[in-house]
Design a protein around this motif. Structure first.
Motif, mmCIF file in Angstrom:
data_model
loop_
_atom_site.group_PDB
_atom_site.id
_atom_site.type_symbol
_atom_site.label_atom_id
_atom_site.label_comp_id
_atom_site.label_asym_id
_atom_site.label_seq_id
_atom_site.Cartn_x
_atom_site.Cartn_y
_atom_site.Cartn_z
ATOM 1 N N LEU A 1 30.159 -11.702 0.197
ATOM 2 C CA LEU A 1 30.535 -11.233 -1.177
ATOM 3 C C LEU A 1 32.103 -10.893 -1.023
ATOM 4 N N ILE A 2 32.564 -10.605 0.017
ATOM 5 C CA ILE A 2 34.081 -9.830 0.247
ATOM 6 C C ILE A 2 35.014 -11.077 0.333
ATOM 7 N N PRO A 3 35.889 -11.062 -0.879
ATOM 8 C CA PRO A 3 36.946 -12.157 -0.825
ATOM 9 C C PRO A 3 37.770 -12.039 0.419
ATOM 10 N N GLU A 4 38.363 -13.285 0.895
ATOM 11 C CA GLU A 4 39.128 -13.242 1.927
ATOM 12 C C GLU A 4 40.567 -13.048 1.319
ATOM 13 N N GLU A 5 41.309 -11.882 1.759
ATOM 14 C CA GLU A 5 42.701 -11.787 1.250
ATOM 15 C C GLU A 5 43.489 -10.941 2.494
ATOM 16 N N ASP A 6 44.842 -11.153 2.387
ATOM 17 C CA ASP A 6 45.779 -10.300 3.241
ATOM 18 C C ASP A 6 45.738 -8.686 2.470
ATOM 19 N N ASN A 7 45.576 -7.933 3.426
ATOM 20 C CA ASN A 7 45.530 -6.468 3.046
ATOM 21 C C ASN A 7 46.485 -5.690 3.638
ATOM 22 N N ILE A 8 47.305 -4.679 3.262
ATOM 23 C CA ILE A 8 47.891 -3.685 4.014
ATOM 24 C C ILE A 8 47.088 -2.554 4.097
ATOM 25 N N PRO B 1 45.387 -4.852 -1.333
ATOM 26 C CA PRO B 1 45.830 -5.982 -1.132
ATOM 27 C C PRO B 1 47.411 -6.143 -1.198
ATOM 28 N N VAL B 2 47.898 -7.223 -0.242
ATOM 29 C CA VAL B 2 49.296 -7.434 -0.255
ATOM 30 C C VAL B 2 50.043 -7.718 -1.521
ATOM 31 N N GLU B 3 49.262 -8.310 -2.482
ATOM 32 C CA GLU B 3 49.699 -8.858 -3.740
ATOM 33 C C GLU B 3 50.125 -7.523 -4.578
ATOM 34 N N ASN B 4 49.559 -6.374 -4.127
ATOM 35 C CA ASN B 4 50.097 -5.171 -4.868
ATOM 36 C C ASN B 4 51.464 -4.785 -4.646
ATOM 37 N N PHE B 5 52.295 -5.389 -3.787
ATOM 38 C CA PHE B 5 53.618 -5.237 -3.468
ATOM 39 C C PHE B 5 54.526 -6.444 -3.555
ATOM 40 N N ASP B 6 55.259 -6.422 -4.482
ATOM 41 C CA ASP B 6 56.357 -7.498 -4.820
ATOM 42 C C ASP B 6 57.408 -7.497 -3.841
ATOM 43 N N PRO B 7 58.030 -8.517 -3.396
ATOM 44 C CA PRO B 7 59.255 -8.427 -2.447
ATOM 45 C C PRO B 7 60.175 -8.084 -3.313
ATOM 46 N N GLN B 8 61.230 -7.259 -2.603
ATOM 47 C CA GLN B 8 62.270 -6.806 -2.889
ATOM 48 C C GLN B 8 63.623 -7.101 -2.419
ATOM 49 N N GLY B 9 64.707 -6.615 -2.689
ATOM 50 C CA GLY B 9 65.823 -7.014 -1.954
ATOM 51 C C GLY B 9 66.193 -5.626 -0.883
ATOM 52 N N ARG B 10 66.915 -5.948 0.023
ATOM 53 C CA ARG B 10 67.246 -4.639 0.800
ATOM 54 C C ARG B 10 67.960 -3.696 0.390
ATOM 55 N N GLY B 11 67.719 -2.506 0.629
ATOM 56 C CA GLY B 11 68.171 -1.260 -0.018
ATOM 57 C C GLY B 11 67.613 -0.633 -0.972
ATOM 58 N N GLY B 12 66.347 -1.142 -1.162
ATOM 59 C CA GLY B 12 65.579 -0.430 -2.551
ATOM 60 C C GLY B 12 64.763 0.445 -1.946
ATOM 61 N N LYS B 13 64.100 1.307 -3.078
ATOM 62 C CA LYS B 13 63.396 2.553 -2.624
ATOM 63 C C LYS B 13 62.008 2.247 -2.268
ATOM 64 N N VAL C 1 51.099 1.556 9.440
ATOM 65 C CA VAL C 1 50.824 0.392 8.405
ATOM 66 C C VAL C 1 50.641 -0.897 9.206
ATOM 67 N N PHE C 2 49.898 -1.873 8.924
ATOM 68 C CA PHE C 2 49.628 -2.942 9.386
ATOM 69 C C PHE C 2 48.939 -3.886 8.249
ATOM 70 N N ARG C 3 49.301 -5.155 8.709
ATOM 71 C CA ARG C 3 48.436 -6.420 7.878
ATOM 72 C C ARG C 3 47.365 -6.816 8.498
ATOM 73 N N ALA C 4 46.382 -7.194 7.837
ATOM 74 C CA ALA C 4 45.278 -7.538 8.372
ATOM 75 C C ALA C 4 44.162 -8.529 7.433
ATOM 76 N N ASN C 5 43.708 -9.644 7.484
ATOM 77 C CA ASN C 5 42.863 -10.151 6.711
ATOM 78 C C ASN C 5 41.616 -9.521 6.550
ATOM 79 N N SER C 6 40.821 -9.546 5.332
ATOM 80 C CA SER C 6 39.845 -8.694 4.984
ATOM 81 C C SER C 6 38.642 -9.064 6.073
ATOM 82 N N HIS C 7 38.578 -10.243 6.485
ATOM 83 C CA HIS C 7 37.469 -10.643 7.367
ATOM 84 C C HIS C 7 37.674 -10.808 8.960
ATOM 85 N N ASP C 8 38.894 -10.185 9.185
ATOM 86 C CA ASP C 8 39.411 -10.053 10.610
ATOM 87 C C ASP C 8 38.483 -8.991 11.267
#
Length: 841
Positions: free
Chosen positions: A519-526, A539-551, A567-574
């Motif tokens: 029942l748990i979706p497979e997705e990349d998490n922070i 979910p990684v999708e909560n964080f949009d890519p930014q240019g360098r030097g941002g806050k 902080v590390f990245r992992a798939n929800s089923h790993d």
């Protein structure tokens, strides 16, 4: 005769107690119920036997009917058991004897029967006067060392003999053969298991007392029925092992022969009556409720089950198969792991069952060792007397010859009579002191002249040395819990080598079975962890890519005084291996980490993994990446490097295991998975790097410290490690505490020998601050950078220009006040691309 009652007769009425009949009936019924529960219906958790089973085996032991003797008439065994220990009728005793001899009822039969002992078709055994029996070899393991005061004995029913309260049980019989029984108001139904699996789990529990049920299930896959068949669904097994109750769906083993247009059943569910099953199938065919079958034959013989179901021409095989599964080929085994613990009925988990068995074996081995030690000390005492007698043999012989009889000789040898007071003419050296003990004097007087030869003397000395060694061994066992446990493990391993066999019952995935994980979706998490051990995932999708030097944006809101540490990245089923600064490693499923909002603090990690005071997760490895030949390569803050085979991290307890032995104030910093072909690049806080072949670090065990990887200068510390090779087109992305960083091709870091000073990677100064992290990236990889105060930023690696070594770097993340970079993780290009596509949609 006078009609008046004598005055000395007491008033009977005064001795009558008034009791409510409900109370008396209740108490009497409770007494009866407990008598049935403890005395007849339920097995003891220690040896897995009910009183009738125990009494039959002990009667056979006393009769000498062992596995290496001839078979004895069953009526003789039943008679001895009934007459001496179990006065409840010959019928129940014989029925129990029969069941213990049936290979389709017991996974490891305790009785070796000869004659007709019934069949899977429900045929009864022949009368006891026609059958014969003896102990099976494994039953002798149940009684091993019973004569060495290993268990308590109680008087039998007529106080004429004694019987054991429990057997020593060198094998965990309760789980091996299971048990079933109906008491008053409760019942037990314990399935049988595979001996090798149970012994492996028992050994694991001895070595790791804090092991959870999940850890033990890495060894015990599930019940193993004597009739084979299949268990459908793993969730029901886990439920049975973790709670003591569960319902197992057991399916017959069959083959669908589409060419011959038939279904052949080769194994049936445990305790299923094969003849009745065939009759039910035939009845359904005759009544028309089961269509498509033309013929039904039972071709079973002594070699196994074979029921052939012939199908009509044109019949749909799949439809017939499904109808058979619905009505005839599956049954339910209700697990109730109820046994007597200290005389009281208790529902037990798998771990609790094994714990009680281990405690029983510890008591048995301890009492056996005490018994053997006393015997060895007595023997050593006798041998000391013999050796001393041989040293003064002439005087000993003279004393004996001067004595009037044996008693006087013993008294003289004990020093109770002065040898000069004896009437004999044989001279005794006045300077010799005899002073033998009672036991030694008795033995010396019985010695034969032949034992005075030099050859006999040498044999006595050798025996004495052997006895002294045995005494030392036994004292070591009794003085050390570890040594005692080692004896138990060695004995279990010997039994496994003797009796282990292949698993008969297969475990099948339940078709359409929906588990919690499904029942748990497979997705990349922070995943974010703080110094105070608060943890969460987003979910990684909560964080949009930014240019360098941002806050960046808020990724966590640690409480006052707390800071983000990792902080590390992992798939929800790993499955993740979480390595800590203290050298421990824990296993965790990503979805077990609570998913929370960006502004949430997180949940205390102590609810997920058993972290100690001051212990922090410093590196995470995805176990899905493991291959057999790969290694886990670790680096510590003080520059020590070690490689350990990945296979050593397959079975990890819920309480963690040691990954590396650390000394002084050292801490584990980073971990990489390597395959023997990589170079290791170690980066330090002062901006130095060193690159060397991983083969310079030999493989070693989990408890090893490792070897030096880099020669650290002054107060420098290791910050990170990456693995690379000559064909690697990735770059080393270095990020400092103050939010600066740079990207340099890994090819620019030439290989050196291990334990050198290394080369300058980035200039660290007041502006940059020390190095916080270093990662190997491609241009399209994305980095997620998090500060101690919870600011998080996602940036594409290519946003930072590629430069050479020994440069200052550029602003990566703008930090406020005294905030610093806490941790960096990489989102690979393919994961980032997939996420970008999702964002566009």
């Amino acid at each position: 005769m006078s009609s008046e009652a004598p005055d000395d007769i007491p008033d009977v009425a005064q001795r009558v107690k008034n009791v409510r009949i409900e109370d008396e009936m209740e108490q009497s019924y409770i007494d009866y119920a407990m008598s049935v529960i403890a005395g007849r219906a339920l097995p003891d958790v220690r040896d897995g036997l009910k009183p009738v089973h125990r009494r039959i085996l002990y009667a056979m032991h006393e009769m000498g009917v062992t596995s290496n003797t001839s078979h004895r008439k069953s009526s003789s065994i039943v008679g001895e058991t009934m007459g001496d220990y179990h006065p409840h009728g010959d019928g129940p005793i014989y029925d129990t004897l029969v069941r213990m001899a049936q290979p389709f009822s017991m996974r490891y039969p305790l009785v070796d029967g000869q004659g007709n002992f019934g069949s899977m078709d429900g045929d009864p055994a022949a009368a006891m006067r026609y059958t014969e029996a003896r102990m099976a070899p494994i039953a002798e393991e149940m009684l091993e060392d019973i004569e060495k005061d290993t268990v308590d004995f109680s008087a039998n029913y007529d106080d004429r003999l004694t019987e054991p309260d429990v057997l020593p049980a060198a094998v965990p019989n309760l789980l091996l053969n299971g048990s079933s029984g109906i008491a008053v108001g409760m019942s037990t139904n314990i399935p049988p298991h595979n001996l090798g699996e149970i012994i492996d789990a028992t050994t694991h529990l001895i070595e790791n007392p804090d092991a959870a049920v999940e850890d033990l299930m890495q060894h015990v896959k599930g019940p193993d029925f004597p009739t084979g068949a299949n268990i459908v669904g793993k969730d029901s097994i886990y439920s049975a092992y973790s709670t003591g109750r569960g319902r197992l769906r057991v399916r017959a083993e069959y083959e669908v022969d589409r060419e011959e247009n038939r279904i052949v059943i080769t194994e049936i569910p445990f305790q299923e009556n094969k003849s009745r099953m065939v009759e039910r199938i035939a009845d359904d065919v005759n009544e028309g409720t089961l269509e498509g079958i033309s013929d039904l034959r039972d071709e079973s013989d002594r070699n196994g089950v074979r029921v052939v179901i012939e199908l009509k021409r044109g019949a749909n095989v799949d439809v017939v198969e499904n109808r058979l599964l619905e009505s005839h080929l599956e049954s339910t085994f209700g697990v109730i792991n109820l046994a007597l613990v200290d005389g009281q009925p208790k529902v037990l988990t798998l771990k609790e069952t094994l714990q009680h068995y281990v405690e029983h074996r510890r008591e048995v081995v301890r009492r056996r060792s005490e018994y053997d030690l006393a015997e060895a000390e007595d023997r050593a005492h006798i041998l000391e007397g013999r050796l001393r007698a041989l040293d003064i043999v002439d005087d000993v012989v003279a004393v004996i010859r001067n004595s009037e009889d044996r008693n006087e000789a013993k008294e003289a040898l004990r020093g109770e009579i002065d040898p000069d007071e004896l009437d004999g003419d044989h001279e005794v050296d006045p300077n010799v002191t005899l002073g033998f003990s009672q036991a030694q004097a008795d033995h010396i007087v019985r010695m034969q002249l032949g034992s005075l030869t030099s050859m006999e003397s040498q044999e006595i000395e050798e025996e004495y040395e052997g006895v002294q060694a045995e005494i030392e061994r036994l004292e070591t066992i009794l003085g050390s819990a570890e040594e005692l446990d080692a004896v138990i493990k060695d004995e279990l391993q010997a039994i496994k080598e003797e009796y282990d066999d292949d698993r008969r019952t297969s475990i099948l995935e339940a078709e359409g079975e929906v588990t919690h994980e499904d029942l748990i979706p497979e997705e990349d998490n922070i995943v974010v962890i703080t110094e105070d051990d608060y943890i969460k995932r987003m979910p990684v999708e909560n964080f949009d890519p930014q240019g360098r030097g941002g806050k960046g944006i808020i990724g966590a809101d640690p409480k006052e005084g707390d800071r983000v540490s990792k902080v590390f990245r992992a798939n929800s089923h790993d499955y993740l291996l979480c390595f800590t600064n203290q050298g421990q490693v824990y296993r965790l499923k990503t979805y077990e980490i609570p998913e929370m909002s960006r502004t949430a603090r997180g949940k205390s990690a102590i609810n997920l993994i058993d972290l100690d005071e001051g212990e922090e997760i410093t590196a995470v490895v995805d176990t899905d990446e493991f291959e057999d030949e790969e290694s886990i390569t670790m680096v510590t803050r003080d520059g020590y490097v070690k490689r350990t085979a990945a296979a050593e991290f397959e079975n990890i307890l819920s309480t963690g295991i040691i990954a590396a032995k650390l000394e002084d104030d050292d801490a584990l910093v980073d971990v990489e998975v390597t395959d023997g072909t990589k170079d290791l690049v170690i980066a330090t806080e002062d901006g130095m790097t060193i690159r060397f072949d991983e083969d310079e670090v030999r493989k070693m065990g989990r408890n090893a410290r490792g070897v030096r990887g880099i020669d650290l200068q002054d107060d420098d510390k290791v910050a990170a490690m990456v693995a690379t090779d000559d064909a690697d087109d990735r770059a080393l992305f270095t990020v400092t505490r103050n939010g600066y960083g740079k990207r340099t091709l890994l090819g620019e870091y030439r290989a050196q020998s291990r334990y050198g000073m290394g080369l300058i990677d980035i200039k660290t100064n007041e502006r940059n601050g020390p190095v916080a992290s270093a990662k190997a990236v491609t241009e399209d990889d994305q980095l997620v950078i998090m500060s101690e105060r919870g600011q998080i930023m996602r940036i594409r690696a290519g946003e930072v220009s590629q430069v050479g070594r020994n440069t200052m770097g550029v602003t990566i993340m703008e930090l406020e006040g005294d905030d610093q970079v806490a941790s960096v993780t990489v989102v690979p290009a393919d994961a980032g691309a997939d996420q970008d596509d999702a964002d566009e949609e």
